[in-house]
Design a protein around this motif. Structure first.
Motif, PDB file in Angstrom:
ATOM      1  N   ARG A 160       0.838  -1.196   0.000  1.00 34.46           N
ATOM      2  CA  ARG A 160       0.000   0.000   0.000  1.00 34.46           C
ATOM      3  C   ARG A 160       0.875   1.249   0.000  1.00 34.46           C
ATOM      4  O   ARG A 160       1.973   1.266   0.558  1.00 34.46           O
ATOM      5  N   LEU A 161       0.387   2.296  -0.621  1.00 33.41           N
ATOM      6  CA  LEU A 161       1.047   3.595  -0.610  1.00 33.41           C
ATOM      7  C   LEU A 161       0.462   4.414   0.527  1.00 33.41           C
ATOM      8  O   LEU A 161      -0.317   3.903   1.347  1.00 33.41           O
ATOM      9  N   ASP A 162       0.822   5.677   0.559  1.00 30.50           N
ATOM     10  CA  ASP A 162       0.127   6.534   1.504  1.00 30.50           C
ATOM     11  C   ASP A 162      -1.348   6.571   1.126  1.00 30.50           C
ATOM     12  O   ASP A 162      -1.720   6.363  -0.038  1.00 30.50           O
ATOM     13  N   ARG A 163      -2.184   6.786   2.088  1.00 28.63           N
ATOM     14  CA  ARG A 163      -3.624   6.601   1.899  1.00 28.63           C
ATOM     15  C   ARG A 163      -4.168   7.436   0.743  1.00 28.63           C
ATOM     16  O   ARG A 163      -4.944   6.933  -0.095  1.00 28.63           O
ATOM     17  N   LYS A 164      -3.776   8.696   0.661  1.00 25.43           N
ATOM     18  CA  LYS A 164      -4.296   9.576  -0.386  1.00 25.43           C
ATOM     19  C   LYS A 164      -3.912   9.065  -1.773  1.00 25.43           C
ATOM     20  O   LYS A 164      -4.760   8.927  -2.659  1.00 25.43           O
ATOM     21  N   SER A 165      -2.612   8.748  -1.957  1.00 29.91           N
ATOM     22  CA  SER A 165      -2.158   8.271  -3.273  1.00 29.91           C
ATOM     23  C   SER A 165      -2.801   6.941  -3.619  1.00 29.91           C
ATOM     24  O   SER A 165      -3.238   6.724  -4.762  1.00 29.91           O
ATOM     25  N   ASP A 166      -2.848   6.040  -2.638  1.00 33.45           N
ATOM     26  CA  ASP A 166      -3.417   4.721  -2.892  1.00 33.45           C
ATOM     27  C   ASP A 166      -4.889   4.828  -3.263  1.00 33.45           C
ATOM     28  O   ASP A 166      -5.361   4.168  -4.194  1.00 33.45           O
ATOM     29  N   ASP A 167      -5.633   5.683  -2.558  1.00 34.67           N
ATOM     30  CA  ASP A 167      -7.066   5.843  -2.839  1.00 34.67           C
ATOM     31  C   ASP A 167      -7.290   6.439  -4.221  1.00 34.67           C
ATOM     32  O   ASP A 167      -8.205   6.022  -4.955  1.00 34.67           O
ATOM     33  N   GLU A 168      -6.472   7.413  -4.602  1.00 36.45           N
ATOM     34  CA  GLU A 168      -6.636   8.041  -5.920  1.00 36.45           C
ATOM     35  C   GLU A 168      -6.390   7.037  -7.051  1.00 36.45           C
ATOM     36  O   GLU A 168      -7.158   6.967  -8.012  1.00 36.45           O
ATOM     37  N   LEU A 169      -5.291   6.285  -6.917  1.00 34.67           N
ATOM     38  CA  LEU A 169      -4.985   5.306  -7.964  1.00 34.67           C
ATOM     39  C   LEU A 169      -6.031   4.196  -8.004  1.00 34.67           C
ATOM     40  O   LEU A 169      -6.435   3.752  -9.085  1.00 34.67           O
ATOM     41  N   ARG A 172      -9.141   5.369  -9.884  1.00 36.18           N
ATOM     42  CA  ARG A 172      -8.987   5.299 -11.345  1.00 36.18           C
ATOM     43  C   ARG A 172      -9.039   3.858 -11.833  1.00 36.18           C
ATOM     44  O   ARG A 172      -9.674   3.555 -12.851  1.00 36.18           O
ATOM     45  N   PHE A 173      -8.364   2.984 -11.121  1.00 33.85           N
ATOM     46  CA  PHE A 173      -8.338   1.562 -11.493  1.00 33.85           C
ATOM     47  C   PHE A 173      -9.747   0.969 -11.462  1.00 33.85           C
ATOM     48  O   PHE A 173     -10.185   0.296 -12.402  1.00 33.85           O
ATOM     49  N   SER A 174     -10.460   1.250 -10.375  1.00 32.42           N
ATOM     50  CA  SER A 174     -11.816   0.718 -10.223  1.00 32.42           C
ATOM     51  C   SER A 174     -12.757   1.303 -11.270  1.00 32.42           C
ATOM     52  O   SER A 174     -13.625   0.605 -11.818  1.00 32.42           O
ATOM     53  N   HIS A 175     -12.576   2.595 -11.558  1.00 34.39           N
ATOM     54  CA  HIS A 175     -13.428   3.249 -12.564  1.00 34.39           C
ATOM     55  C   HIS A 175     -13.210   2.617 -13.941  1.00 34.39           C
ATOM     56  O   HIS A 175     -14.176   2.408 -14.700  1.00 34.39           O
ATOM     57  N   ALA A 176     -11.952   2.306 -14.286  1.00 38.97           N
ATOM     58  CA  ALA A 176     -11.662   1.667 -15.584  1.00 38.97           C
ATOM     59  C   ALA A 176     -12.338   0.299 -15.663  1.00 38.97           C
ATOM     60  O   ALA A 176     -12.934  -0.060 -16.686  1.00 38.97           O
ATOM     61  N   ARG A 177     -12.250  -0.490 -14.596  1.00 44.19           N
ATOM     62  CA  ARG A 177     -12.902  -1.803 -14.580  1.00 44.19           C
ATOM     63  C   ARG A 177     -14.415  -1.663 -14.729  1.00 44.19           C
ATOM     64  O   ARG A 177     -15.051  -2.420 -15.474  1.00 44.19           O
ATOM     65  N   SER A 178     -14.990  -0.688 -14.018  1.00 43.10           N
ATOM     66  CA  SER A 178     -16.445  -0.490 -14.096  1.00 43.10           C
ATOM     67  C   SER A 178     -16.867  -0.066 -15.496  1.00 43.10           C
ATOM     68  O   SER A 178     -17.889  -0.525 -16.021  1.00 43.10           O
ATOM     69  N   ALA A 179     -16.057   0.809 -16.129  1.00 37.96           N
ATOM     70  CA  ALA A 179     -16.383   1.274 -17.484  1.00 37.96           C
ATOM     71  C   ALA A 179     -16.349   0.104 -18.460  1.00 37.96           C
ATOM     72  O   ALA A 179     -17.227  -0.030 -19.328  1.00 37.96           O
TER      73      ALA A 179
END
Length: 409
Positions: A160-169, A172-179
């Motif tokens: 895991r990265l820092d919470r902010k960076s990990d959540d942002e990435l 985007r990852f989850s949004h791509a899968r959903s799309a």
């Protein structure tokens, strides 16, 4: 009083240890001799030496955390500082100080390593996000779906990265899968609708194919079956559970029609083969009329042969030109004989032919005289031009004379 290089016992039983800051009281010993007292506290020193050695080894060779290592060092330092042992306590303090330096160094190394690992994890996750966003636009539904699932497993295996960076990435990852999932769902919904449309179209085609299977209107029906097949291919595939059943019905209907047509055509082919044999015999009979010596008799005989010819039915298409050509050859010979007879007995035509021949002969004679005159005058160019004109007139004259001979002249 008893003593050794690092400690002594006084007459009261008090044990001292020598340090750089002077003697320090170790403790009081009343249970035995001074030597026993020194030996006891020396063993305690050796125990500290062993514990420090073990801690040094753990720090160097294991993943002992800096926090736990410092706690262990502090605990040992308290024991050393308590002066409850006889030996080179300053050396032990120096070893503990070096161990602190080693722990600090290891802490910085681990911090740098964690920073590197974090950066590598960030880059890896960013690469996963980029690939996922590219896959989100793919139409390779199966391959892209499998790859996205593999990317999720890879993601889970990364730190895991820092919470902010990990959540942002992750967003985007989850949004791509959903799309991608949304597009795939829409595609297959549309595909299902298309397959349902194809099923309805093919059911209509099957119904018409089955209705045509008993037709004896061979040509138009065969053409219609070709149209139905083209429509079948253009309709696309129906659902898997319907496609095979509909195709079997469609093909069976075609097979019934074409089997019946083949049976009829086989009978027709046999009949046409027999017709061909008869017509070849008549063509041979007609060819015996050649060459034409008696036009009237030949005309009557050919007419009789032709009447028998017309009474015979069709012959195979590929054999028709040859056998008909034989009859046509005889027919043309009779027509040419009739034309020759007509020209021979037609006085007007004979007069016209004689007049044309006379005109051409006069023109040829005139040109010959002009050529002789031009050559006598030395006008070679004019003579050559007139000779070319003479060649054309002479050819026409030769043709006219040939036609006049046909009149018997």
């Amino acid at each position: 009083m008893s003593s050794d290089p690092w400690g002594r016992v006084d007459e009261t039983g008090t044990v001292y240890v020598r340090t750089a800051d002077g003697e320090k009281v170790v403790g009081s010993w009343q249970a035995g001799s001074p030597d026993e007292a020194l030996a006891y506290f020396e063993r305690k020193y050796e125990g500290l030496v062993v514990e420090i050695g073990l801690l040094e080894k753990r720090v160097r060779t294991t993943d002992l955390s800096s926090k736990d290592a410092m706690a262990a060092i502090d605990h040992l330092r308290e024991q050393v500082d308590a002066h409850h042992a006889v030996g080179d306590l300053d050396a032990l303090r120096a070893r503990l100080d070096k161990l602190v330096e080693l722990v600090d160094k290891r802490r910085e190394e681990r911090k740098a390593q964690r920073a590197r690992q974090s950066e590598e994890a960030r880059q890896a996750k960013e690469a996963l996000v980029v690939e996922a966003e590219e896959l989100a636009q793919s139409d390779q539904w199966r391959a892209a779906g499998e790859r996205l699932r593999a990317l999720v497993d890879t993601w889970k295996g990364l730190p895991r990265l820092d919470r902010k960076s990990d959540d942002e990435l992750w967003h985007r990852f989850s949004h791509a899968r959903s799309a991608f999932s949304k597009r795939r769902k829409q595609h297959f919904a549309q595909l299902d609708a298309q397959r349902e449309d194809a099923r309805r179209v093919k059911e209509q085609l099957v119904a018409e194919a089955e209705a045509l299977s008993g037709s004896t209107d061979w040509g138009p029906t065969a053409a219609r079956y070709r149209d139905l097949m083209a429509q079948w291919k253009a309709a696309g595939r129906a659902q898997r559970e319907h496609e095979e059943e509909l195709w079997n019905r469609f093909r069976s209907a075609q097979d019934v029609f074409f089997a019946a047509r083949s049976s009829v055509f086989a009978e027709r082919d046999a009949e046409q083969a027999e017709n061909l044999k008869l017509k070849e015999e008549l063509a041979g009979e007609a060819e015996k009329l050649l060459p034409i010596t008696d036009l009237k008799a030949a005309r009557a005989a050919f007419r009789a042969i032709n009447e028998r010819w017309e009474a015979i039915g069709h012959v195979p298409r590929d054999a028709r030109p040859k056998v008909e050509g034989r009859m046509q050859t005889v027919e043309r010979a009779i027509q040419e004989a009739e034309e020759a007879e007509w020209r021979r007995t037609n006085p007007e035509a004979r007069a016209r032919a004689e007049g044309l021949t006379g005109q051409l002969q006069a023109a040829v004679d005139k040109l010959k005289g002009q050529i002789e005159q031009a050559r006598a005058q030395g006008n070679t160019a004019k003579a050559e031009k007139l000779e070319r004109e003479l060649e054309g007139r002479q050819a026409l004259l030769d043709q006219a004379l040939k036609g006049l001979q046909e009149f018997g002249g």
